[in-house]
Motif scaffolding. Structure first.
Motif, PDB file in Angstrom:
ATOM      1  N   GLU A  42       0.821  -1.201   0.000  1.00 24.81           N
ATOM      2  CA  GLU A  42       0.000   0.000   0.000  1.00 24.81           C
ATOM      3  C   GLU A  42       0.858   1.256   0.000  1.00 24.81           C
ATOM      4  OE1 GLU A  42      -3.301   0.089  -0.324  1.00 24.81           O
ATOM      5  OE2 GLU A  42      -3.175  -2.089  -0.562  1.00 24.81           O
ATOM      6  N   LEU A  43       2.002   1.190   0.675  1.00 23.93           N
ATOM      7  CA  LEU A  43       2.924   2.323   0.704  1.00 23.93           C
ATOM      8  C   LEU A  43       3.448   2.612  -0.694  1.00 23.93           C
ATOM      9  CD1 LEU A  43       4.415   4.333   2.579  1.00 23.93           C
ATOM     10  CD2 LEU A  43       6.232   2.643   2.808  1.00 23.93           C
ATOM     11  N   GLY A  44       3.733   1.556  -1.434  1.00 24.33           N
ATOM     12  CA  GLY A  44       4.206   1.724  -2.799  1.00 24.33           C
ATOM     13  C   GLY A  44       3.164   2.386  -3.686  1.00 24.33           C
ATOM     14  N   LYS A  45       1.906   1.999  -3.520  1.00 22.21           N
ATOM     15  CA  LYS A  45       0.824   2.601  -4.295  1.00 22.21           C
ATOM     16  C   LYS A  45       0.634   4.075  -3.941  1.00 22.21           C
ATOM     17  CE  LYS A  45      -1.780  -1.737  -4.570  1.00 22.21           C
ATOM     18  NZ  LYS A  45      -3.028  -2.436  -4.155  1.00 22.21           N
ATOM     19  N   PHE A  46       0.843   4.412  -2.667  1.00 19.36           N
ATOM     20  CA  PHE A  46       0.664   5.789  -2.206  1.00 19.36           C
ATOM     21  C   PHE A  46       1.754   6.701  -2.756  1.00 19.36           C
ATOM     22  CE2 PHE A  46       1.380   9.032   1.213  1.00 19.36           C
ATOM     23  CZ  PHE A  46       0.154   9.690   1.075  1.00 19.36           C
ATOM     24  N   SER A  47       2.972   6.171  -2.935  1.00 21.73           N
ATOM     25  CA  SER A  47       4.122   6.914  -3.468  1.00 21.73           C
ATOM     26  C   SER A  47       4.365   8.204  -2.683  1.00 21.73           C
ATOM     27  CB  SER A  47       3.876   7.244  -4.948  1.00 21.73           C
ATOM     28  OG  SER A  47       5.040   7.801  -5.530  1.00 21.73           O
ATOM     29  N   PRO A  48       4.836   8.075  -1.432  1.00 19.16           N
ATOM     30  CA  PRO A  48       4.963   9.250  -0.549  1.00 19.16           C
ATOM     31  C   PRO A  48       6.112  10.181  -0.912  1.00 19.16           C
ATOM     32  CG  PRO A  48       5.939   7.323   0.480  1.00 19.16           C
ATOM     33  CD  PRO A  48       5.295   6.843  -0.793  1.00 19.16           C
ATOM     34  N   ASP A  49       5.974  11.430  -0.465  1.00 23.50           N
ATOM     35  CA  ASP A  49       7.057  12.411  -0.564  1.00 23.50           C
ATOM     36  C   ASP A  49       7.889  12.431   0.712  1.00 23.50           C
ATOM     37  OD1 ASP A  49       6.165  13.524  -3.107  1.00 23.50           O
ATOM     38  OD2 ASP A  49       4.484  14.345  -1.970  1.00 23.50           O
ATOM     39  N   LEU A  50       7.306  11.903   1.794  1.00 26.93           N
ATOM     40  CA  LEU A  50       7.953  11.874   3.109  1.00 26.93           C
ATOM     41  C   LEU A  50       7.400  10.693   3.890  1.00 26.93           C
ATOM     42  CD1 LEU A  50       9.633  13.211   5.452  1.00 26.93           C
ATOM     43  CD2 LEU A  50       7.553  14.489   6.009  1.00 26.93           C
ATOM     44  N   ILE A  51       8.271   9.989   4.599  1.00 31.67           N
ATOM     45  CA  ILE A  51       7.838   8.859   5.435  1.00 31.67           C
ATOM     46  C   ILE A  51       8.243   9.131   6.873  1.00 31.67           C
ATOM     47  CG2 ILE A  51       8.060   6.384   5.873  1.00 31.67           C
ATOM     48  CD1 ILE A  51       8.790   6.074   2.880  1.00 31.67           C
ATOM     49  N   ILE A  52       7.277   9.005   7.778  1.00 31.69           N
ATOM     50  CA  ILE A  52       7.546   9.162   9.211  1.00 31.69           C
ATOM     51  C   ILE A  52       7.273   7.825   9.886  1.00 31.69           C
ATOM     52  CG2 ILE A  52       6.914  10.361  11.341  1.00 31.69           C
ATOM     53  CD1 ILE A  52       6.049  12.741   9.656  1.00 31.69           C
ATOM     54  N   MET A  53       8.264   7.310  10.591  1.00 26.86           N
ATOM     55  CA  MET A  53       8.128   6.017  11.252  1.00 26.86           C
ATOM     56  C   MET A  53       8.321   6.155  12.747  1.00 26.86           C
ATOM     57  SD  MET A  53      10.389   2.550  10.826  1.00 26.86           S
ATOM     58  CE  MET A  53      11.821   3.396  11.447  1.00 26.86           C
ATOM     59  N   GLY A  54       7.438   5.547  13.520  1.00 26.51           N
ATOM     60  CA  GLY A  54       7.560   5.547  14.971  1.00 26.51           C
ATOM     61  C   GLY A  54       8.166   4.258  15.472  1.00 26.51           C
ATOM     62  N   LEU A  55       9.055   4.362  16.467  1.00 29.82           N
ATOM     63  CA  LEU A  55       9.634   3.194  17.122  1.00 29.82           C
ATOM     64  C   LEU A  55       9.157   3.150  18.564  1.00 29.82           C
ATOM     65  CD1 LEU A  55      13.346   3.227  15.889  1.00 29.82           C
ATOM     66  CD2 LEU A  55      11.412   1.941  14.966  1.00 29.82           C
ATOM     67  N   GLY A  56       9.030   1.925  19.102  1.00 30.82           N
ATOM     68  CA  GLY A  56       8.563   1.769  20.471  1.00 30.82           C
ATOM     69  C   GLY A  56       9.704   1.684  21.459  1.00 30.82           C
ATOM     70  N   PHE A  57       9.833   0.533  22.128  1.00 29.71           N
ATOM     71  CA  PHE A  57      10.804   0.410  23.203  1.00 29.71           C
ATOM     72  C   PHE A  57      12.071  -0.306  22.739  1.00 29.71           C
ATOM     73  CE2 PHE A  57       6.771   1.159  25.293  1.00 29.71           C
ATOM     74  CZ  PHE A  57       7.129   2.180  26.161  1.00 29.71           C
ATOM     75  N   VAL A  58      12.725  -1.005  23.647  1.00 28.42           N
ATOM     76  CA  VAL A  58      14.111  -1.439  23.421  1.00 28.42           C
ATOM     77  C   VAL A  58      14.311  -2.416  22.269  1.00 28.42           C
ATOM     78  CG1 VAL A  58      14.797  -1.025  25.797  1.00 28.42           C
ATOM     79  CG2 VAL A  58      13.828  -3.236  25.182  1.00 28.42           C
ATOM     80  N   ASN A  59      13.281  -3.165  21.862  1.00 24.32           N
ATOM     81  CA  ASN A  59      13.474  -4.135  20.792  1.00 24.32           C
ATOM     82  C   ASN A  59      13.243  -3.523  19.411  1.00 24.32           C
ATOM     83  OD1 ASN A  59      10.728  -3.787  21.223  1.00 24.32           O
ATOM     84  ND2 ASN A  59      10.214  -5.848  20.509  1.00 24.32           N
ATOM     85  N   GLU A  60      12.985  -2.228  19.333  1.00 24.46           N
ATOM     86  CA  GLU A  60      12.585  -1.616  18.088  1.00 24.46           C
ATOM     87  C   GLU A  60      13.711  -1.115  17.175  1.00 24.46           C
ATOM     88  OE1 GLU A  60       8.799  -0.785  17.044  1.00 24.46           O
ATOM     89  OE2 GLU A  60       9.447  -2.744  17.745  1.00 24.46           O
ATOM     90  N   PRO A  61      14.837  -0.619  17.695  1.00 24.91           N
ATOM     91  CA  PRO A  61      15.824  -0.002  16.797  1.00 24.91           C
ATOM     92  C   PRO A  61      16.277  -0.873  15.640  1.00 24.91           C
ATOM     93  CG  PRO A  61      16.341   0.541  19.059  1.00 24.91           C
ATOM     94  CD  PRO A  61      15.239  -0.479  19.104  1.00 24.91           C
ATOM     95  N   LEU A  62      16.457  -2.171  15.877  1.00 28.20           N
ATOM     96  CA  LEU A  62      16.914  -3.051  14.806  1.00 28.20           C
ATOM     97  C   LEU A  62      15.861  -3.139  13.716  1.00 28.20           C
ATOM     98  CD1 LEU A  62      19.155  -4.858  13.795  1.00 28.20           C
ATOM     99  CD2 LEU A  62      18.116  -6.767  15.048  1.00 28.20           C
ATOM    100  N   ARG A  63      14.591  -3.235  14.113  1.00 24.88           N
ATOM    101  CA  ARG A  63      13.517  -3.258  13.125  1.00 24.88           C
ATOM    102  C   ARG A  63      13.474  -1.930  12.364  1.00 24.88           C
ATOM    103  NH1 ARG A  63       7.167  -4.482  14.403  1.00 24.88           N
ATOM    104  NH2 ARG A  63       7.442  -2.780  15.866  1.00 24.88           N
ATOM    105  N   GLY A  64      13.701  -0.825  13.078  1.00 24.66           N
ATOM    106  CA  GLY A  64      13.724   0.481  12.441  1.00 24.66           C
ATOM    107  C   GLY A  64      14.830   0.584  11.418  1.00 24.66           C
ATOM    108  N   LEU A  65      15.991   0.017  11.761  1.00 21.27           N
ATOM    109  CA  LEU A  65      17.132   0.039  10.849  1.00 21.27           C
ATOM    110  C   LEU A  65      16.822  -0.760   9.591  1.00 21.27           C
ATOM    111  CD1 LEU A  65      20.051   0.992  10.496  1.00 21.27           C
ATOM    112  CD2 LEU A  65      20.791  -1.104  11.644  1.00 21.27           C
ATOM    113  N   ASN A  66      16.208  -1.921   9.754  1.00 27.91           N
ATOM    114  CA  ASN A  66      15.829  -2.741   8.607  1.00 27.91           C
ATOM    115  C   ASN A  66      14.781  -2.033   7.757  1.00 27.91           C
ATOM    116  OD1 ASN A  66      17.545  -4.854   9.314  1.00 27.91           O
ATOM    117  ND2 ASN A  66      16.007  -5.863  10.579  1.00 27.91           N
ATOM    118  N   PHE A  67      13.847  -1.354   8.423  1.00 27.25           N
ATOM    119  CA  PHE A  67      12.811  -0.611   7.712  1.00 27.25           C
ATOM    120  C   PHE A  67      13.438   0.473   6.840  1.00 27.25           C
ATOM    121  CE2 PHE A  67      10.173   3.148   7.347  1.00 27.25           C
ATOM    122  CZ  PHE A  67       8.965   2.648   6.891  1.00 27.25           C
ATOM    123  N   CYS A  68      14.361   1.240   7.405  1.00 30.97           N
ATOM    124  CA  CYS A  68      15.011   2.326   6.662  1.00 30.97           C
ATOM    125  C   CYS A  68      15.714   1.784   5.419  1.00 30.97           C
ATOM    126  CB  CYS A  68      16.012   3.058   7.547  1.00 30.97           C
ATOM    127  SG  CYS A  68      15.259   4.122   8.788  1.00 30.97           S
TER     128      CYS A  68
END
Length: 215
Positions: A42-68
């Motif tokens: 769905e993100l691909g179909k939307f074709s954004p100009d800017l992406i904002i991602m929220g991270l939660g607690f201690v297990n999140e940074p690695l997932r955030g890095l993979n997302f980026c």
């Protein structure tokens, strides 16, 4: 029309962020989703100009890095801003290196969010004021980026912060480009230097040290 995608698990924060953006940007179009596995199509179909991602607690940074890294493959020129629940110097450095263009704490003000967006949309990188102060102390004033104890080196301080946040040894090793055995050895050395025996005592020691520094 500015098209902004918001990827965030906490629905109240996600909707609040959406309202702030719609209030400050005329004609903005938003797409919002949690971190479910099927949002990328769905993100691909939307074709954004800017992406904002929220991270939660201690297990999140690695997932955030993979997302980026994944998002940059899909949208190499689209800026990515990360909102981190547990904003730290090491998280900021790793995420910016991993492709994020902006890094904010979820405790930051509305003004800082708008300043960050303005910067990244101009092709610049931006980190929140709290992390900027850490960078100044670490790189310019030659102070530890984490105010834990004067006897710790900058690397030990970085590892101490991650350990106190509950990060696993393997995750720390991957984030910092070290061997797990090296992190384990440094962890033992940190505990010895600070006179603590477990993560709970380490976390308390860091809080006390930080409070003392502020006062």
């Amino acid at each position: 029309m500015l098209k902004i995608a918001i990827i965030e698990d906490y629905v109240i924060f996600r909707l609040g962020l959406k309202n702030v953006l719609e209030l400050h940007f005329d004609g903005v179009a938003t797409f919002d989703s949690d971190h479910s596995e099927d949002y990328e199509g769905e993100l691909g179909k939307f074709s954004p100009d800017l992406i904002i991602m929220g991270l939660g607690f201690v297990n999140e940074p690695l997932r955030g890095l993979n997302f980026c890294k994944n998002v940059k493959k899909l949208f190499p020129t689209v800026p990515v801003v990360v909102f981190d629940m547990t904003a730290t110097y090491s998280n900021a450095v790793n995420l910016i290196k991993g492709g994020a263009n902006g890094y904010l704490s979820k405790g930051d003000s509305e003004l800082e969010l708008l300043t960050c967006i303005e910067s990244v949309m101009k092709g610049k990188n931006y980190v929140c004021r709290e992390i900027q102060e850490n960078i100044i102390e670490y790189l310019i004033l030659d102070k530890p980026a984490f105010k834990t104890h004067a006897s710790l080196s900058a690397r030990e301080s970085e590892i101490a912060s991650l350990v106190s946040e509950g990060e696993k040894t393997s995750n720390i090793a991957e984030k910092l480009g070290l061997k797990s055995s090296t992190v384990s050895t440094m962890k033992s050395k940190i505990f010895s230097k600070l006179g603590v025996h477990n993560v709970i005592e380490l976390r308390h020691k860091m809080k006390v040290s930080m409070y003392s520094h502020m006062n």
